[in-house]
Design a protein around this motif. Structure first.
Motif, PDB file in Angstrom:
ATOM      1  N   LEU A 422       0.832  -1.207   0.000  1.00 29.53           N
ATOM      2  CA  LEU A 422       0.000   0.000   0.000  1.00 29.53           C
ATOM      3  C   LEU A 422       0.870   1.262   0.000  1.00 29.53           C
ATOM      4  CD1 LEU A 422      -2.838  -1.019   2.505  1.00 29.53           C
ATOM      5  CD2 LEU A 422      -3.019  -0.767   0.017  1.00 29.53           C
ATOM      6  N   LYS A 423       1.995   1.216   0.735  1.00 30.84           N
ATOM      7  CA  LYS A 423       2.907   2.368   0.747  1.00 30.84           C
ATOM      8  C   LYS A 423       3.487   2.612  -0.645  1.00 30.84           C
ATOM      9  CE  LYS A 423       4.409   2.111   5.584  1.00 30.84           C
ATOM     10  NZ  LYS A 423       5.552   1.795   6.491  1.00 30.84           N
ATOM     11  N   ASN A 424       3.906   1.531  -1.301  1.00 32.94           N
ATOM     12  CA  ASN A 424       4.468   1.658  -2.649  1.00 32.94           C
ATOM     13  C   ASN A 424       3.417   2.153  -3.640  1.00 32.94           C
ATOM     14  OD1 ASN A 424       6.980   0.749  -1.799  1.00 32.94           O
ATOM     15  ND2 ASN A 424       6.517  -1.391  -2.258  1.00 32.94           N
ATOM     16  N   GLN A 425       2.209   1.670  -3.508  1.00 30.88           N
ATOM     17  CA  GLN A 425       1.125   2.127  -4.384  1.00 30.88           C
ATOM     18  C   GLN A 425       0.839   3.603  -4.165  1.00 30.88           C
ATOM     19  OE1 GLN A 425      -2.175  -0.511  -3.591  1.00 30.88           O
ATOM     20  NE2 GLN A 425      -1.484  -2.032  -5.068  1.00 30.88           N
ATOM     21  N   LYS A 433       0.561  11.439 -10.122  1.00 29.01           N
ATOM     22  CA  LYS A 433      -0.287  12.634 -10.027  1.00 29.01           C
ATOM     23  C   LYS A 433       0.546  13.910 -10.218  1.00 29.01           C
ATOM     24  CE  LYS A 433      -3.947  14.648  -7.207  1.00 29.01           C
ATOM     25  NZ  LYS A 433      -3.525  16.027  -7.403  1.00 29.01           N
ATOM     26  N   MET A 434       1.757  13.900  -9.645  1.00 26.36           N
ATOM     27  CA  MET A 434       2.643  15.043  -9.797  1.00 26.36           C
ATOM     28  C   MET A 434       3.026  15.236 -11.274  1.00 26.36           C
ATOM     29  SD  MET A 434       6.278  15.720  -7.847  1.00 26.36           S
ATOM     30  CE  MET A 434       5.512  15.346  -6.269  1.00 26.36           C
ATOM     31  N   TYR A 435       3.306  14.114 -11.964  1.00 24.68           N
ATOM     32  CA  TYR A 435       3.664  14.167 -13.387  1.00 24.68           C
ATOM     33  C   TYR A 435       2.493  14.700 -14.211  1.00 24.68           C
ATOM     34  CZ  TYR A 435       5.270  12.536 -17.980  1.00 24.68           C
ATOM     35  OH  TYR A 435       5.648  12.458 -19.297  1.00 24.68           O
ATOM     36  N   ARG A 436       1.282  14.211 -13.910  1.00 21.80           N
ATOM     37  CA  ARG A 436       0.093  14.673 -14.618  1.00 21.80           C
ATOM     38  C   ARG A 436      -0.132  16.174 -14.385  1.00 21.80           C
ATOM     39  NH1 ARG A 436      -4.254  11.514 -16.225  1.00 21.80           N
ATOM     40  NH2 ARG A 436      -3.890   9.267 -16.290  1.00 21.80           N
ATOM     41  N   ASP A 437       0.018  16.584 -13.126  1.00 17.49           N
ATOM     42  CA  ASP A 437      -0.198  18.000 -12.787  1.00 17.49           C
ATOM     43  C   ASP A 437       0.800  18.891 -13.520  1.00 17.49           C
ATOM     44  OD1 ASP A 437      -2.251  17.217 -11.150  1.00 17.49           O
ATOM     45  OD2 ASP A 437      -1.082  17.346  -9.284  1.00 17.49           O
ATOM     46  N   HIS A 438       2.057  18.397 -13.627  1.00 13.77           N
ATOM     47  CA  HIS A 438       3.100  19.167 -14.320  1.00 13.77           C
ATOM     48  C   HIS A 438       2.733  19.363 -15.793  1.00 13.77           C
ATOM     49  CE1 HIS A 438       7.094  20.635 -15.366  1.00 13.77           C
ATOM     50  NE2 HIS A 438       7.146  19.721 -16.343  1.00 13.77           N
ATOM     51  N   PRO A 467      -1.935   5.819 -18.122  1.00 14.30           N
ATOM     52  CA  PRO A 467      -2.924   4.917 -17.505  1.00 14.30           C
ATOM     53  C   PRO A 467      -3.833   5.673 -16.547  1.00 14.30           C
ATOM     54  CG  PRO A 467      -0.724   4.562 -16.595  1.00 14.30           C
ATOM     55  CD  PRO A 467      -0.555   5.461 -17.776  1.00 14.30           C
ATOM     56  N   GLU A 468      -5.008   5.096 -16.340  1.00 16.15           N
ATOM     57  CA  GLU A 468      -6.001   5.755 -15.477  1.00 16.15           C
ATOM     58  C   GLU A 468      -5.436   5.934 -14.070  1.00 16.15           C
ATOM     59  OE1 GLU A 468     -10.561   5.009 -13.809  1.00 16.15           O
ATOM     60  OE2 GLU A 468      -9.607   3.591 -15.201  1.00 16.15           O
ATOM     61  N   LEU A 469      -5.625   7.112 -13.524  1.00 19.23           N
ATOM     62  CA  LEU A 469      -5.104   7.428 -12.196  1.00 19.23           C
ATOM     63  C   LEU A 469      -6.129   7.000 -11.142  1.00 19.23           C
ATOM     64  CD1 LEU A 469      -2.720   8.801 -10.721  1.00 19.23           C
ATOM     65  CD2 LEU A 469      -4.028  10.925 -10.785  1.00 19.23           C
ATOM     66  N   LYS A 470      -5.762   5.991 -10.345  1.00 17.99           N
ATOM     67  CA  LYS A 470      -6.666   5.499  -9.312  1.00 17.99           C
ATOM     68  C   LYS A 470      -6.041   5.725  -7.938  1.00 17.99           C
ATOM     69  CE  LYS A 470      -8.900   1.843 -12.003  1.00 17.99           C
ATOM     70  NZ  LYS A 470      -9.172   0.380 -12.075  1.00 17.99           N
ATOM     71  N   PRO A 471      -6.784   6.341  -7.023  1.00 17.34           N
ATOM     72  CA  PRO A 471      -6.239   6.528  -5.673  1.00 17.34           C
ATOM     73  C   PRO A 471      -6.116   5.192  -4.959  1.00 17.34           C
ATOM     74  CG  PRO A 471      -8.544   7.189  -5.760  1.00 17.34           C
ATOM     75  CD  PRO A 471      -8.129   6.905  -7.160  1.00 17.34           C
ATOM     76  N   VAL A 472      -5.186   5.099  -4.030  1.00 16.30           N
ATOM     77  CA  VAL A 472      -4.975   3.869  -3.280  1.00 16.30           C
ATOM     78  C   VAL A 472      -6.155   3.653  -2.341  1.00 16.30           C
ATOM     79  CG1 VAL A 472      -3.471   2.700  -1.631  1.00 16.30           C
ATOM     80  CG2 VAL A 472      -2.488   4.135  -3.419  1.00 16.30           C
TER      81      VAL A 472
END
Length: 708
Positions: A422-425, A433-438, A467-472
């Motif tokens: 879960l930590k790695n995910q 998310k940071m890459y997408r925001d950039h 790929p689709e961004l899914k929250p952990v």
């Protein structure tokens, strides 16, 4: 041509079948584009002739298709090169008035059947009879679909799976169930889930209350989810029927093969020993069969079976005298132990256990842990007892979010691996998310800049391809909350020189002295039948001491959780209605607030109780118990049916509770979390044990080793 190949594979094929199959192949040879088309056309018929494996049928279909291809090539003849252009229309005879349609443009395919209709009808009738017989045979090995009102399941099977799942002669040991769904009414429990159980591994099935653990075991044991037909399954879910059968004989009868051999051996001996039956004594056929029976019994070590059954019964708490009692003399809990003993004795290929420690005392649990560590076949169990899981299982199946994840190792290793995962995910999610925001910032900044238009478009396309961004998935914390109470000083509950018996000849307690205050966190342990529940009823005032006295503080308000509370709930009502019927006179929001304190909120509180899991029903029972704000809790096996997270939440809630607590429990983790005193019921009295649970386990383990 086709008939020779088919006859070589099926020498005893009926002529009707042969004509039927060759007719299909001859008529449709132009329409078959691959061997798969041939298999679709005649594969099922060929398989019905001799129950050959799919692989053999597919090879035969490929051979037939290759013959079709060779025949087509030969029929074309040599290739001729034209000396000059030719008007293709001149080839038709239509303009000659002959009426012959031999033109390549207008020639029609002759669709008339070359198969004898009577023979075709006979062949189809025989095929239908074979299919009906196979369906009847399947029903012997697999249960019917789920009954109305029960959970349902669907499963995607390959041809190979279908073959293995329906033919008991196919020998496989591993169990694979792929792409299956399980639902209860409109609620989906599992979707596109898959599990693989390797032979000899021991799997623990864990997950929150209500995710469908018990339902999954039922789906497998009932045959609604199919597994290979050669694998024997035993699900310990119903107690042994109470009748005149002795306890040890009930266990021995679980081995049906041994019982059948013993019965046949007795019948043959009775025939051979019949008075005046000289002919029978000289019957070599009977004597030969008797010799075979003795050999089979020797091979399965039938003579050692009574000793093996006795060891299992002793381990589960049955004394030598108990083993000679009839099953109808035992309570439901003890008959469940008998059911477990029968399963351990029979050793099925797949053993399914649902909360096996619920029916056992700590001594029996320690023995069962040791016994299952050497279990020779496949084991799948549901348990809330962390210590038990750590001692027994080699793998964990984690049910969550309508899926099943597989983890290697015991429960502690599973928790550690899952937390790391879960930590790695979460890190991956944050990085993506940071890459997408950039990228989005760049797009927003230069969206209307003509000089950057092409770059912006490429960035937009890049963003779309990610790929689709899914929250952990966040694992919600279980929170239980007992009511706030005022503290009472001094001793609030005491038994002074108390004795008790149902039968004067069999006293349960003699001259017992125990006391508790509002600070007490007492756990009562002891073997089943030692009087733990009787002690609780004496403290509650439900039973009166036959000698001695019970002293209770005048302001004490007792809350009692019985291990049978769950069974006494109105299954046809919802949770709000249950608490409203038992404690009327309040607004519905008051009832919902009481249920919410134990995690029964929202839509869950309005569901019929029958649709709730065992753990959810226990939470409803806790809410009913606490509605009157008791300041002293007496709990009898409160962890039964609770999931591991809820057991831990119960421990934290009891530690925060300002009143006193006395509980009977075998859950080692809960005892360690809250227990400050340990009372042991044994030898017709109750004693406080210095050293707590560790000391008690040492004593129990030494008793088990001495008994062995």
């Amino acid at each position: 041509m086709f008939s020779e190949i088919i006859s070589s594979h099926f020498p005893e094929i009926d002529s009707e079948y042969l004509d039927y199959v060759t007719g299909i192949l001859s008529e449709g040879s132009d329409e078959f584009s691959s061997s798969d088309d041939v298999y679709e056309a005649v594969g099922e018929v060929l398989q019905g002739l001799d129950d050959k494996p799919d692989d053999d049928i597919e090879k035969l279909c490929k051979e037939l298709f290759n013959m079709m291809k060779d025949d087509k090539k030969a029929s074309k003849g040599p290739v001729r090169i034209l000396d000059a252009p030719m008007q293709m229309g001149s080839l038709t005879d239509a303009g000659n008035g002959t009426g012959d349609d031999h033109s390549i443009w207008i020639a029609k395919k002759d669709t008339s059947s070359t198969v004898d209709k009577k023979k075709l009808g006979k062949a189809e009738e025989k095929i239908k009879q074979k299919q009906d017989k196979r369906a009847a045979d399947d029903s012997k090995f697999r249960a019917k679909p789920a009954e109305k009102g029960m959970a349902t399941a669907s499963q995607q099977e390959s041809r190979k799976d279908d073959y293995e799942n329906n033919d008991p002669s196919v020998k496989v040991s591993d169990i694979r169930i792929d792409n299956f769904d399980v639902s209860f009414g409109e609620r989906i429990l599992l979707q596109n889930a898959s599990i693989l159980c390797a032979f000899g591994r021991r799997y623990g099935l864990v997950g929150r209350n209500g995710v469908g653990k018990t339902t999954l075991l039922h789906m497998i044991s009932s045959g609604i989810l199919k597994i290979p037909a050669c694998i024997s399954i035993l699900h310990v879910e119903q107690e042994v029927v109470g009748d005149d059968t002795l306890a040890i004989q009930s266990v021995l009868e679980a081995d049906e093969h041994r019982e059948a051999l013993i019965k046949e051996e007795k019948e043959i001996n009775a025939t051979l020993n019949a008075a005046g039956s000289k002919r029978a004594r000289s019957d070599s056929k009977l004597s030969g069969r008797l010799a075979e029976i003795y050999q089979e019994m020797e091979d399965i070590e039938a003579d050692k079976a009574p000793g093996r059954a006795a060891v299992i019964l002793i381990g589960l708490g049955f004394s030598d005298q108990d083993q000679q009692r009839t099953t109808k003399e035992f309570s439901g809990g003890w008959r469940m132990r008998l059911a477990l003993a029968r399963a351990l004795f029979k050793k099925p290929d797949l053993l399914l256990l649902d909360e096996p420690t619920n029916m056992l005392d700590m001594k029996a649990i320690i023995w069962l842990e040791s016994y299952l560590q050497t279990w020779p076949t496949t084991l799948l169990l549901v348990s809330h007892d962390q210590q038990f899981l750590n001692s027994v299982v080699t793998d964990i199946f984690y049910m969550h979010s309508r899926q099943i994840d597989h983890y290697k190792g015991d429960y502690n290793m599973f928790v550690q691996t899952r937390n790391e995962k879960l930590k790695n995910q979460q890190k991956e999610y944050e990085s993506q998310k940071m890459y997408r925001d950039h990228i989005q910032v760049f797009i927003d900044r230069f969206r209307y800049n003509a000089n950057r238009a092409s770059t912006v478009q490429s960035k937009i396309k890049l963003l779309a391809k990610l790929p689709e961004l899914k929250p952990v998935e966040k694992i919600s914390e279980v929170v239980l909350k007992f009511p706030e109470v005022d503290k009472l000083n001094g001793t609030v509950l005491q038994l002074d020189e108390a004795s008790f018996h149902y039968d004067p000849a069999k006293p349960i307690f003699e001259k017992m002295d125990v006391a508790a205050s509002m600070d007490s966190r007492i756990c009562i342990v002891g073997e089943n039948g030692a009087g733990k529940t009787t002690l609780l009823k004496l403290l509650l005032g439900a039973l009166e001491p036959t000698k001695g006295f019970l002293h209770r503080h005048r302001n004490i308000k007792l809350g009692y959780f019985s291990q049978h509370h769950v069974d006494q709930l109105d299954m046809n009502s919802n949770s709000v209605e249950v608490i409203q019927k038992q404690l009327p006179g309040h607004h519905v929001e008051i009832y919902r607030g009481a249920l919410g304190a134990f995690g029964v909120s929202g839509e869950l509180a309005l569901r019929p109780v029958i649709s709730l899991s065992g753990g959810q029903k226990s939470r409803v029972a806790f809410a009913v118990m606490c509605f009157g704000s008791p300041n002293f809790l007496i709990l009898d096996e409160p962890t039964n049916h609770l999931d591991i997270e809820t057991v831990e939440a119960l421990g934290h809630a009891l530690n925060k509770f300002k009143g006193g607590v006395i509980l009977v429990s075998h859950d080692e983790r809960l005892i360690r979390m809250i227990c400050t005193e340990l009372w042991v019921c044994a030898n017709k009295t109750v004693t406080a044990l210095e050293g707590g649970i560790d000391k008690y386990k040492e004593l129990v383990e030494s008793e088990i080793k001495f008994a062995e």
